[in-house]
Design a protein around this motif. Sequence first.
Motif, PDB file in Angstrom:
ATOM      1  N   LEU A   4      21.488 -44.800  74.061  1.00 54.97           N
ATOM      2  CA  LEU A   4      22.749 -45.408  73.741  1.00 54.97           C
ATOM      3  C   LEU A   4      23.866 -44.702  74.350  1.00 54.97           C
ATOM      4  O   LEU A   4      24.807 -45.484  74.847  1.00 54.97           O
ATOM      5  CB  LEU A   4      23.099 -45.158  72.122  1.00 54.97           C
ATOM      6  N   HIS A   5      23.852 -43.490  74.589  1.00 60.49           N
ATOM      7  CA  HIS A   5      24.778 -42.690  75.383  1.00 60.49           C
ATOM      8  C   HIS A   5      24.615 -43.173  76.810  1.00 60.49           C
ATOM      9  O   HIS A   5      25.717 -42.612  77.547  1.00 60.49           O
ATOM     10  CB  HIS A   5      24.966 -41.121  75.160  1.00 60.49           C
ATOM     11  N   SER A   6      23.590 -43.544  77.233  1.00 56.68           N
ATOM     12  CA  SER A   6      23.516 -43.961  78.803  1.00 56.68           C
ATOM     13  C   SER A   6      24.330 -45.165  79.045  1.00 56.68           C
ATOM     14  O   SER A   6      24.407 -45.661  80.246  1.00 56.68           O
ATOM     15  CB  SER A   6      22.039 -43.958  79.413  1.00 56.68           C
ATOM     16  N   ALA A   7      24.602 -45.978  78.119  1.00 53.05           N
ATOM     17  CA  ALA A   7      25.025 -47.328  78.220  1.00 53.05           C
ATOM     18  C   ALA A   7      26.391 -47.104  78.919  1.00 53.05           C
ATOM     19  O   ALA A   7      27.409 -46.310  78.546  1.00 53.05           O
ATOM     20  CB  ALA A   7      25.057 -48.043  76.997  1.00 53.05           C
ATOM     21  N   ASP A  11      28.008 -54.356  78.464  1.00 56.80           N
ATOM     22  CA  ASP A  11      27.585 -55.323  79.434  1.00 56.80           C
ATOM     23  C   ASP A  11      25.835 -55.137  79.436  1.00 56.80           C
ATOM     24  O   ASP A  11      25.284 -53.771  79.024  1.00 56.80           O
ATOM     25  CB  ASP A  11      27.965 -55.374  80.786  1.00 56.80           C
ATOM     26  N   TRP A  12      25.203 -56.127  79.999  1.00 55.68           N
ATOM     27  CA  TRP A  12      23.746 -56.016  80.365  1.00 55.68           C
ATOM     28  C   TRP A  12      23.510 -54.979  81.332  1.00 55.68           C
ATOM     29  O   TRP A  12      24.394 -54.991  82.451  1.00 55.68           O
ATOM     30  CB  TRP A  12      23.307 -57.363  80.681  1.00 55.68           C
ATOM     31  N   GLN A  13      22.695 -54.092  81.441  1.00 52.18           N
ATOM     32  CA  GLN A  13      22.365 -53.125  82.297  1.00 52.18           C
ATOM     33  C   GLN A  13      20.891 -52.891  82.139  1.00 52.18           C
ATOM     34  O   GLN A  13      20.167 -52.935  80.815  1.00 52.18           O
ATOM     35  CB  GLN A  13      23.350 -52.269  82.234  1.00 52.18           C
ATOM     36  N   SER A  14      20.302 -52.061  83.077  1.00 51.95           N
ATOM     37  CA  SER A  14      18.979 -51.536  83.071  1.00 51.95           C
ATOM     38  C   SER A  14      19.007 -50.275  82.293  1.00 51.95           C
ATOM     39  O   SER A  14      20.025 -49.377  82.361  1.00 51.95           O
ATOM     40  CB  SER A  14      18.479 -51.094  84.587  1.00 51.95           C
ATOM     41  N   GLY A  31      19.264 -52.285  65.264  1.00 53.08           N
ATOM     42  CA  GLY A  31      20.568 -53.063  65.532  1.00 53.08           C
ATOM     43  C   GLY A  31      21.353 -52.388  66.559  1.00 53.08           C
ATOM     44  O   GLY A  31      22.637 -52.841  66.604  1.00 53.08           O
ATOM     45  N   PHE A  32      21.053 -51.321  67.360  1.00 52.35           N
ATOM     46  CA  PHE A  32      22.007 -50.865  68.217  1.00 52.35           C
ATOM     47  C   PHE A  32      22.147 -51.387  69.562  1.00 52.35           C
ATOM     48  O   PHE A  32      23.024 -51.179  70.264  1.00 52.35           O
ATOM     49  CB  PHE A  32      21.645 -49.254  68.529  1.00 52.35           C
ATOM     50  N   ILE A  33      20.904 -52.104  69.933  1.00 54.26           N
ATOM     51  CA  ILE A  33      20.951 -52.906  71.199  1.00 54.26           C
ATOM     52  C   ILE A  33      20.367 -54.156  71.176  1.00 54.26           C
ATOM     53  O   ILE A  33      19.583 -54.574  70.171  1.00 54.26           O
ATOM     54  CB  ILE A  33      20.208 -52.054  72.382  1.00 54.26           C
ATOM     55  N   LEU A  34      20.707 -55.132  72.192  1.00 54.45           N
ATOM     56  CA  LEU A  34      19.859 -56.437  72.336  1.00 54.45           C
ATOM     57  C   LEU A  34      19.065 -56.117  73.761  1.00 54.45           C
ATOM     58  O   LEU A  34      19.406 -55.248  74.555  1.00 54.45           O
ATOM     59  CB  LEU A  34      20.765 -57.309  72.632  1.00 54.45           C
ATOM     60  N   ILE A  35      18.052 -56.597  73.849  1.00 53.18           N
ATOM     61  CA  ILE A  35      16.957 -56.573  75.009  1.00 53.18           C
ATOM     62  C   ILE A  35      16.692 -57.946  75.550  1.00 53.18           C
ATOM     63  O   ILE A  35      16.464 -58.880  74.624  1.00 53.18           O
ATOM     64  CB  ILE A  35      15.689 -55.849  74.477  1.00 53.18           C
ATOM     65  N   PHE A  44      19.177 -54.125  78.726  1.00 52.26           N
ATOM     66  CA  PHE A  44      19.603 -54.059  77.181  1.00 52.26           C
ATOM     67  C   PHE A  44      21.235 -53.967  77.219  1.00 52.26           C
ATOM     68  O   PHE A  44      21.888 -53.820  78.369  1.00 52.26           O
ATOM     69  CB  PHE A  44      19.014 -52.691  76.665  1.00 52.26           C
ATOM     70  N   ARG A  45      21.781 -54.265  76.198  1.00 54.06           N
ATOM     71  CA  ARG A  45      23.289 -54.078  75.963  1.00 54.06           C
ATOM     72  C   ARG A  45      23.534 -53.396  74.539  1.00 54.06           C
ATOM     73  O   ARG A  45      22.837 -53.897  73.824  1.00 54.06           O
ATOM     74  CB  ARG A  45      23.981 -55.158  76.254  1.00 54.06           C
TER      75      ARG A  45
END
Length: 66
Positions: A4-7, A11-14, A31-35, A44-45
Motif C-alpha cells: 500500500l505504501h509503495s503506491a 492510478d493503475w500501476q505495477s 478491500g485495499f486495492i483493485l487488481i 493494482f490501484r
Amino acid sequence: MVLLHSAVGMDWQSPPQRTSLKTLSEAEEQGFILIRGEFQKRQFRLTELGSEHVERDKRRLEARKL
C-alpha cells in the motif's frame, strides 16, 4: 503494508518487484486495492479504503517522530 505504501496515488500501476500473488490477493480481499491483468502485466490501484489507510498510517508515523 509495504504494498500500500509503495503506491503512487490512486492510478493503475505495477506492484513492486517480488510482490507475491498472495500479498496482492490478501490486499484485494481486504478491500485495499483493485487488481487487473495477469502474470507479468498485473497492475493494482488503491481503493478509497486503501488510500485512507495509507494516509492514516503516514499521519501516525509522523506523530511518532514528534
